[in-house]
Design a protein around this motif. Sequence first.
Motif, PDB file in Angstrom:
ATOM      1  N   PHE A  78       0.826  -1.203   0.000  1.00 52.20           N
ATOM      2  CA  PHE A  78       0.000   0.000   0.000  1.00 52.20           C
ATOM      3  C   PHE A  78       0.864   1.258   0.000  1.00 52.20           C
ATOM      4  CE2 PHE A  78      -2.696   3.284   1.794  1.00 52.20           C
ATOM      5  CZ  PHE A  78      -3.887   3.088   1.112  1.00 52.20           C
ATOM      6  N   ALA A  79       1.874   1.289   0.851  1.00 47.48           N
ATOM      7  CA  ALA A  79       2.770   2.444   0.923  1.00 47.48           C
ATOM      8  C   ALA A  79       3.529   2.627  -0.388  1.00 47.48           C
ATOM      9  CB  ALA A  79       3.744   2.280   2.080  1.00 47.48           C
ATOM     10  N   GLU A  80       3.896   1.529  -1.021  1.00 43.29           N
ATOM     11  CA  GLU A  80       4.617   1.619  -2.302  1.00 43.29           C
ATOM     12  C   GLU A  80       3.717   2.163  -3.403  1.00 43.29           C
ATOM     13  OE1 GLU A  80       5.820   0.323  -6.229  1.00 43.29           O
ATOM     14  OE2 GLU A  80       4.282  -0.738  -5.106  1.00 43.29           O
ATOM     15  N   ILE A  81       2.470   1.740  -3.431  1.00 42.89           N
ATOM     16  CA  ILE A  81       1.547   2.240  -4.450  1.00 42.89           C
ATOM     17  C   ILE A  81       1.301   3.735  -4.251  1.00 42.89           C
ATOM     18  CG2 ILE A  81      -0.840   2.127  -5.274  1.00 42.89           C
ATOM     19  CD1 ILE A  81      -0.736  -0.866  -4.943  1.00 42.89           C
ATOM     20  N   VAL A  82       1.191   4.171  -3.008  1.00 40.80           N
ATOM     21  CA  VAL A  82       0.994   5.600  -2.733  1.00 40.80           C
ATOM     22  C   VAL A  82       2.202   6.406  -3.207  1.00 40.80           C
ATOM     23  CG1 VAL A  82       0.763   7.306  -0.885  1.00 40.80           C
ATOM     24  CG2 VAL A  82      -0.630   5.241  -0.852  1.00 40.80           C
TER      25      VAL A  82
END
Length: 141
Positions: A78-82
């Motif tokens: 999730f943090a990587e996609i953001v």
Amino acid sequence: MVSVKKKGGIWLSFFILSPLIFYLALPTFSLEQVWSVDYMFFVMLCLLVSFYPIHTEKSILFLTNGVSVAVFIIYGLFAEIVVTTLALLALMLRSNIKSDEHYRYPLNLLMFQLLSLVSAFAYYTVLPMVSDGGMSSFSLT
């Protein structure tokens, strides 16, 4: 030239698939880690890299993948996609995309989000083979 019907299809698929991708990545989300100073440094680094792309004849090369891989391994999908989405938006806003080519925003965002999702699936599939019984039993002595 891309037809109006295809542009509408691109936007529609973005509005359907992008929330689904974020929803699928949500179990890897940890609020404590994401709002840390370290994560904010990664976000700033990724934005800095995206503000200085390499321009070739007809394309733009930006090197945020190295930062996004580190974010994925440390903080999760999730943090990587953001981070990737923010960097891509910054890059496209800086690139001055013409008004008749605004369909590139959802197309590129969706492409990178799907790539992150598929890469994470491959990583999580291979991880048990490597960490438990794979190379850990190998020794030089």
